[in-house]
Design an enzyme around this catalytic site. Sequence first.
Site, short mmCIF file in Angstrom:
data_model
loop_
_atom_site.label_atom_id
_atom_site.label_comp_id
_atom_site.label_asym_id
_atom_site.label_seq_id
_atom_site.Cartn_x
_atom_site.Cartn_y
_atom_site.Cartn_z
N GLU A 35 0.86 -1.19 0.00
CA GLU A 35 0.00 0.00 0.00
C GLU A 35 0.90 1.25 0.00
O GLU A 35 1.86 1.32 0.75
CB GLU A 35 -0.90 -0.03 1.24
CG GLU A 35 -1.56 1.27 1.62
CD GLU A 35 -2.48 1.87 0.54
OE1 GLU A 35 -3.26 1.13 -0.08
OE2 GLU A 35 -2.37 3.11 0.32
N ARG A 109 -16.29 3.01 7.60
CA ARG A 109 -15.25 2.39 6.77
C ARG A 109 -14.00 2.06 7.58
O ARG A 109 -13.36 1.04 7.35
CB ARG A 109 -14.90 3.31 5.61
CG ARG A 109 -15.95 3.28 4.54
CD ARG A 109 -15.76 4.36 3.52
NE ARG A 109 -16.81 4.25 2.54
CZ ARG A 109 -16.69 3.68 1.35
NH1 ARG A 109 -15.54 3.23 0.93
NH2 ARG A 109 -17.72 3.59 0.54
N TYR A 215 -27.85 6.60 7.32
CA TYR A 215 -27.92 5.37 8.13
C TYR A 215 -26.91 5.47 9.28
O TYR A 215 -26.00 6.28 9.25
CB TYR A 215 -27.69 4.12 7.27
CG TYR A 215 -26.43 4.08 6.44
CD1 TYR A 215 -25.21 3.69 6.98
CD2 TYR A 215 -26.47 4.39 5.08
CE1 TYR A 215 -24.06 3.63 6.20
CE2 TYR A 215 -25.32 4.33 4.29
CZ TYR A 215 -24.12 3.94 4.86
OH TYR A 215 -22.99 3.88 4.09
N ASP A 293 -12.35 -1.44 -7.67
CA ASP A 293 -12.54 -0.25 -8.49
C ASP A 293 -11.53 -0.15 -9.63
O ASP A 293 -11.76 0.57 -10.60
CB ASP A 293 -12.42 1.02 -7.62
CG ASP A 293 -13.72 1.36 -6.91
OD1 ASP A 293 -14.65 0.53 -6.94
OD2 ASP A 293 -13.81 2.45 -6.31
P1 FAD Z 1 -9.84 1.81 -3.10
O1 FAD Z 1 -10.66 1.88 -1.87
O2 FAD Z 1 -9.73 3.02 -3.93
O3 FAD Z 1 -8.39 1.34 -2.63
C1 FAD Z 1 -7.28 1.43 -3.47
C2 FAD Z 1 -6.03 1.42 -2.62
O4 FAD Z 1 -4.89 1.33 -3.47
C3 FAD Z 1 -5.86 2.70 -1.80
O5 FAD Z 1 -5.57 2.36 -0.47
C4 FAD Z 1 -4.70 3.42 -2.50
O6 FAD Z 1 -3.95 4.21 -1.60
C5 FAD Z 1 -3.91 2.23 -3.01
N1 FAD Z 1 -3.07 2.55 -4.18
C6 FAD Z 1 -3.42 3.25 -5.29
N2 FAD Z 1 -2.40 3.34 -6.15
C7 FAD Z 1 -1.35 2.67 -5.57
C8 FAD Z 1 -0.01 2.41 -5.98
N3 FAD Z 1 0.49 2.86 -7.15
N4 FAD Z 1 0.78 1.67 -5.16
C9 FAD Z 1 0.31 1.22 -3.96
N5 FAD Z 1 -0.95 1.45 -3.52
C10 FAD Z 1 -1.78 2.16 -4.31
N6 FAD Z 1 -19.62 0.24 -1.99
C11 FAD Z 1 -20.37 -0.65 -1.29
O7 FAD Z 1 -20.20 -1.87 -1.44
N7 FAD Z 1 -21.33 -0.22 -0.41
C12 FAD Z 1 -21.59 1.10 -0.21
O8 FAD Z 1 -22.44 1.47 0.60
C13 FAD Z 1 -20.83 2.06 -0.95
N8 FAD Z 1 -21.06 3.39 -0.80
C14 FAD Z 1 -20.33 4.29 -1.53
C15 FAD Z 1 -20.61 5.66 -1.40
C16 FAD Z 1 -19.89 6.59 -2.13
C17 FAD Z 1 -20.26 8.04 -2.04
C18 FAD Z 1 -18.82 6.14 -2.96
C19 FAD Z 1 -18.01 7.14 -3.73
C20 FAD Z 1 -18.54 4.79 -3.09
C21 FAD Z 1 -19.30 3.85 -2.38
N9 FAD Z 1 -19.07 2.47 -2.52
C22 FAD Z 1 -19.82 1.57 -1.84
C23 FAD Z 1 -18.01 1.98 -3.41
C24 FAD Z 1 -16.78 1.58 -2.63
O9 FAD Z 1 -16.38 2.62 -1.75
C25 FAD Z 1 -15.62 1.27 -3.57
O10 FAD Z 1 -16.07 0.48 -4.63
C26 FAD Z 1 -14.54 0.50 -2.82
O11 FAD Z 1 -14.12 1.21 -1.68
C27 FAD Z 1 -13.36 0.23 -3.75
O12 FAD Z 1 -12.37 -0.46 -3.03
P2 FAD Z 1 -10.98 -0.78 -3.71
O13 FAD Z 1 -10.19 -1.48 -2.67
O14 FAD Z 1 -11.19 -1.43 -5.03
O15 FAD Z 1 -10.33 0.64 -4.06
#
Ligand code: FAD
Length: 400
Positions: A35, A109, A215, A293
């Site tokens: 990370e 979160r 919520y 994502d």
């Molecule tokens: P991220 O959370 O973006 O994590 C990516 C990680 O990679 C980060 O820690 C970053 O620092 C790290 N990173 C990036 N680039 C590098 C690099 N080059 N080298 C090392 N590390 C790196 N989803 C639900 O299921 N339920 C909900 O109720 C919900 N509500 C939401 C409400 C809002 C307003 C929003 C915007 C989103 C919501 N989501 C919800 C969606 C959810 O938040 C995301 O889909 C989820 O958090 C994505 O997780 P991730 O681990 O894929 O990406």
Amino acid sequence: MYSQGISVNVVGGGIGGLSATLSLLAAGLDVHLYERAPALGEIGAGVQISPNASRVLHRLGLAEALARTAVRPLALHQRRWNDGRTLQRAPLAGPVEARFGFPYYHMHRADLIAALAGAIPAERIHLGHRLAGFTDTGDGVRAQFANGVGAESDVLVGADGIHSLVRAGLFGAQSPRFTGCVAYRGLVPESRLRDLSIEVTMQAWLGPGRHFVNYFVGGGQLVNFVAVIEQDSWTRESWTDRGDPADVLAAFDGWHPQVRGVLEAADEAFIWALFDRAPLDHWSRGRVTLLGDSCHAMLPFMAQGAAQAIEDGATLAACLAAAGPDPAVALHRYETLRLRRATRLQAMSADNKRRFHLPDGPAQRERDEQLAAGSTGWSFDAIAWLYDHDAAMATAGRPG
Ligand code: FAD
């Protein structure tokens, strides 16, 4: 078993990367997570975890850790923006657990991240490691970090979020799309809101060009709110910023007293520009793949982005655990099992922007009648394809 010998480097310590690391470790793989941030954390906001994801988390042994802070909402309550009239009320809590076997959670979160990280041995998590590039040599992948560290593994997983470097490395750089919506998010102590008599439900208030969700999280001590507003463009440099609750209040002029009461009690709100990406045809190339994502960023209007990332990790682990000598075959199987389901949710989330934000008029009245008749995606029968899905067992069945 061959899988015991597979090493996996996961890039990104968000909900997706952490839960994938746990699933992969549970499957007996040799996993390390990298990370870029100096500490694990998340923005101060809530997240909804539906049974398709809590099923995975409970199987990973997190039920007790989640129970310490998670709230189990009584119902999903969709209401009209101004008079608060009920458009639809669907039971959650006990009835969801009885029907789908696992809870529907509302969580802070940070509490979810802490529960996930707390279950991973500390020596498996490498903070302060920003991926700078990677090379798939055909018989392994070398990841290069900005701090000078290099790490070899059999498989590299990009869980590095919507601006994924791994995705750009696999399929070329492409900017995410602004969806025409911004979200103001904040947390308010429950003690400030007692006069409003807010039920322990997920309330979604639907109105013209905007909607509002509230919520409870943090063991019921905090009320999380998300105020989504349509706007034409996003011109700020950063895609998150501090917002003024007074601006949000002005945008929700004439809305129900509960909506306005939550906003009036908020000290701060963060503005979050909502971006998504067009669905990909592939998530993997050779020994490198994506999850969360990085490959299926979606609007949050199905509350499924994090849930799908959690599912991704479980299916990926199952595919790698069952792999033959070539991990690339397992990654192809993983993407085949996952891609259609995630793409469907991307499309449903995008469509909810239109459905939630209809101007008052004939189309809105038709939507409200459908909601009242239970003939929408939120009845138990209609949602079973989503909540019943067992991501760890998906290798045995058809693509989701
Ligand atoms: P991220 O959370 O973006 O994590 C990516 C990680 O990679 C980060 O820690 C970053 O620092 C790290 N990173 C990036 N680039 C590098 C690099 N080059 N080298 C090392 N590390 C790196 N989803 C639900 O299921 N339920 C909900 O109720 C919900 N509500 C939401 C409400 C809002 C307003 C929003 C915007 C989103 C919501 N989501 C919800 C969606 C959810 O938040 C995301 O889909 C989820 O958090 C994505 O997780 P991730 O681990 O894929 O990406």
